[in-house]
Design an enzyme around this catalytic site. Structure first.
Site, PDB file in Angstrom:
ATOM      1  N   TYR A 129       0.889  -1.146  -0.158  1.00 21.26           N
ATOM      2  CA  TYR A 129       0.044   0.055  -0.047  1.00 21.26           C
ATOM      3  C   TYR A 129       0.874   1.158   0.058  1.00 21.26           C
ATOM      4  CZ  TYR A 129      -3.445   3.514   1.062  1.00 21.26           C
ATOM      5  OH  TYR A 129      -4.472   4.475   0.805  1.00 21.26           O
ATOM      6  N   ASN A 225      -2.978   6.119   7.044  1.00 16.76           N
ATOM      7  CA  ASN A 225      -3.357   6.865   8.178  1.00 16.76           C
ATOM      8  C   ASN A 225      -4.271   5.902   9.093  1.00 16.76           C
ATOM      9  OD1 ASN A 225      -5.932   6.027   6.958  1.00 16.76           O
ATOM     10  ND2 ASN A 225      -6.390   7.875   5.994  1.00 16.76           N
ATOM     11  N   THR A 248       4.042  10.041  11.401  1.00 16.01           N
ATOM     12  CA  THR A 248       5.666   9.820  11.542  1.00 16.01           C
ATOM     13  C   THR A 248       5.981  10.708  12.748  1.00 16.01           C
ATOM     14  OG1 THR A 248       7.449  10.141  10.234  1.00 16.01           O
ATOM     15  CG2 THR A 248       5.936  11.800  10.142  1.00 16.01           C
ATOM     16  N   GLN A 270      10.079  16.571   9.215  1.00 11.14           N
ATOM     17  CA  GLN A 270       9.157  15.690   9.498  1.00 11.14           C
ATOM     18  C   GLN A 270       7.821  16.230   9.938  1.00 11.14           C
ATOM     19  OE1 GLN A 270      11.093  12.989   8.319  1.00 11.14           O
ATOM     20  NE2 GLN A 270       9.550  12.133   9.847  1.00 11.14           N
ATOM     21  N   HIS A 273       5.059  16.578   7.086  1.00  8.94           N
ATOM     22  CA  HIS A 273       4.275  15.270   6.737  1.00  8.94           C
ATOM     23  C   HIS A 273       2.917  15.352   7.063  1.00  8.94           C
ATOM     24  CE1 HIS A 273       7.034  12.145   5.151  1.00  8.94           C
ATOM     25  NE2 HIS A 273       7.976  12.650   5.954  1.00  8.94           N
ATOM     26  N   GLU A 339      10.418   6.537  15.846  1.00 12.27           N
ATOM     27  CA  GLU A 339      10.579   5.914  14.196  1.00 12.27           C
ATOM     28  C   GLU A 339      11.790   6.269  13.614  1.00 12.27           C
ATOM     29  OE1 GLU A 339       8.100   6.396   9.994  1.00 12.27           O
ATOM     30  OE2 GLU A 339       7.750   7.848  11.586  1.00 12.27           O
ATOM     31  N   HIS A 340      12.184   7.572  13.849  1.00 11.08           N
ATOM     32  CA  HIS A 340      13.581   8.031  13.321  1.00 11.08           C
ATOM     33  C   HIS A 340      14.333   8.811  14.745  1.00 11.08           C
ATOM     34  CE1 HIS A 340      10.725   8.836   9.990  1.00 11.08           C
ATOM     35  NE2 HIS A 340      11.364   8.102   9.043  1.00 11.08           N
ATOM     36  N   ASP A 373      14.779   8.670   4.054  1.00 14.82           N
ATOM     37  CA  ASP A 373      13.578   8.889   3.611  1.00 14.82           C
ATOM     38  C   ASP A 373      13.840   8.486   1.871  1.00 14.82           C
ATOM     39  OD1 ASP A 373      12.123   9.365   5.572  1.00 14.82           O
ATOM     40  OD2 ASP A 373      12.028  11.686   4.934  1.00 14.82           O
ATOM     41  N   HIS A 432       1.533 -39.976  21.707  1.00 12.46           N
ATOM     42  CA  HIS A 432       2.807 -39.553  21.049  1.00 12.46           C
ATOM     43  C   HIS A 432       3.884 -40.716  21.027  1.00 12.46           C
ATOM     44  CE1 HIS A 432       0.491 -35.806  21.119  1.00 12.46           C
ATOM     45  NE2 HIS A 432       1.453 -34.861  20.534  1.00 12.46           N
TER      46      HIS A 432
END
Length: 440
Positions: A129, A225, A248, A270, A273, A339-340, A373, A432
């Site tokens: 996606y 989203n 982000t 950032q 975004h 994240e970063h 990125d 078994h």
């Protein structure tokens, strides 16, 4: 514009630290109530529902849900040369890194005739996606597709929202990136409905192609989203997913020697975004904090997306966090699990080796997040919302699974037969043990 959080002189447990740090509030649970009927509609009505939902959410009713081959060829032919060159270089770098990610098979001989092997097998089909809201992301095409290709996935499809200004097809540069990578199965489907299409498959009628069918996939990856995140949560178990991506975020650990211009520029990059994007500076320097605040005012006023940047920087998810020293700063960024994470300090490389929780770490003043990125070679599809504490960014590993192969001969099985029987009886599963005894 951006708030300050002063942690100096405070000794906090990890739980208290996590609670004190800024974080975007994203209610995925609430979104599931809105997304559930979308998933049901796609599952039961297929392509007809996809067209209805596109008209409702994207403002356009696509003529072609599957992008025609001539449209892919056309956008690639019309791609600006400098953009094509940049995408080709990004693909080359990302591919080089992801080739190195391929895990190795192994073979262990436990005794003569007793062998266990493990081999890595790519999943059969993936759905990738690519969002298309406030911005368009041909770079995300590169990140998703290259990782899947290097994993050896034999069948992959891309979905991206239809654009009214592009005749109901996805963004032209997104399509061109698909064409550059040799992807010919691309759908003009966005949001939660794209996730449903990948999870359940969808059938319908296309005026140009006759019968039209999107087969279900095994794994769905790619950011989106809150509604995309909610849809991925609901179909998890039917398919595999990479993560529930949220807004982000960037965290920067910096000391007095950091350049406030660099720091401010990276926070703004950032924040552009999304109004919910998180920008966090962690520093032991009050002077740097003040200088960054001053530079932020200048940069926000001069940037194209000033309105959304200002909302993001002013929101509860963003802050300048003051700490006593870099040791406390390291504890803070580890608790945050960004994240970063950028580290702009003396001894940045050594500090980076001590970080346990971050989607990706950018070391030194010349490794900005923008590099990752687009052109670093690393993958920019990364865990958000603290998920870096337990998950990794997208990579070859996202599209492969380990299969163990066990091969014992008669003597090797006989050697451990009594032990198998003992454990089987201890678990009250005597059949078994009897299955082993029956061989002798």
């Amino acid at each position: 514009m951006i708030t300050r959080l002063d942690l100096r002189g405070r000794t906090l447990s990890n739980r208290e630290l996590v609670a004190a740090l800024p974080r975007a509030a994203v209610d995925v649970d609430a979104a599931t109530h809105l997304v559930t009927p979308i998933l049901d509609a796609v599952r039961t009505q297929g392509a007809a529902a996809l067209r209805d939902l596109a008209e409702r959410f994207d403002g356009v009713r696509p003529v072609h849900l599957r992008v025609p081959p001539e449209a892919l060829a056309g956008v690639l032919a019309g791609l600006a040369p400098e953009v094509r060159a940049a995408l080709e270089e990004a693909i080359r770098r990302v591919r080089a890194v992801h080739v190195a990610q391929r895990p190795a098979d192994f073979r262990v001989e436990l005794a003569p005739g007793a062998v266990v092997r493990q081999r890595w097998v790519a999943v059969g089909r993936v759905g990738l996606y690519v969002p298309g809201g406030l911005a368009v992301y041909p770079s995300s095409v590169v990140m998703n597709v290259v990782a899947a290709q290097e994993a050896g996935v034999p069948s992959l499809a891309v979905a991206s929202p239809p654009q009214r200004e592009n005749g109901g097809l996805p963004n032209a540069t997104v399509l061109a990136a698909c064409a550059l990578l040799g992807v010919d199965e691309v759908y003009a489907v966005g949001g939660a409905q794209a996730i449903a299409m990948f999870a359940y498959g969808a059938v319908g009628s296309e005026p140009i192609d006759g019968a039209w069918l999107c087969e279900p996939v095994d794994v769905i990856t790619g950011p989106g989203n809150v509604y995309v995140a909610a849809a991925k949560r609901l179909v998890r178990g039917i398919v595999g997913i990479d993560s529930e991506a949220g807004p982000t975020e960037i965290a920067i650990l910096a000391d007095a020697g950091a350049d406030p211009v660099h720091v401010a520029a990276d926070l703004v990059s950032q924040a552009e975004h999304d109004p919910m994007a998180a920008a966090v500076l962690v520093t032991d320097s009050v002077e740097l904090a003040g200088a960054v605040e001053a530079k932020l005012k200048d940069r926000v006023e001069g940037t194209r997306h000033a309105a959304r940047v200002l909302i993001a920087l002013s929101g509860p998810q963003s802050a300048i966090v003051l700490v006593d020293d870099l040791e406390q700063g390291l504890a803070v960024v580890d608790a945050y699990g960004a994240e970063h994470l950028e580290i702009q300090t003396v001894g940045a490389a050594a500090l980076a080796e001590r970080v346990r929780s971050a989607g990706a770490i950018f070391v030194g003043p010349y490794s900005p997040v923008s590099l990752g990125d687009y052109m670093a070679g690393s993958n920019h599809v990364l865990p958000t919302g603290g998920c870096a504490h337990f998950s990794s960014g997208l990579g070859v590993h996202s599209f492969v699974k380990a299969v163990q192969v066990i091969e014992y001969d008669s003597a090797a099985l006989a050697e451990v037969a009594d032990r198998i029987v003992a454990l089987a009886n201890a678990e009250d599963l005597p059949a078994h043990g009897e299955a082993v005894r029956a061989r002798f």
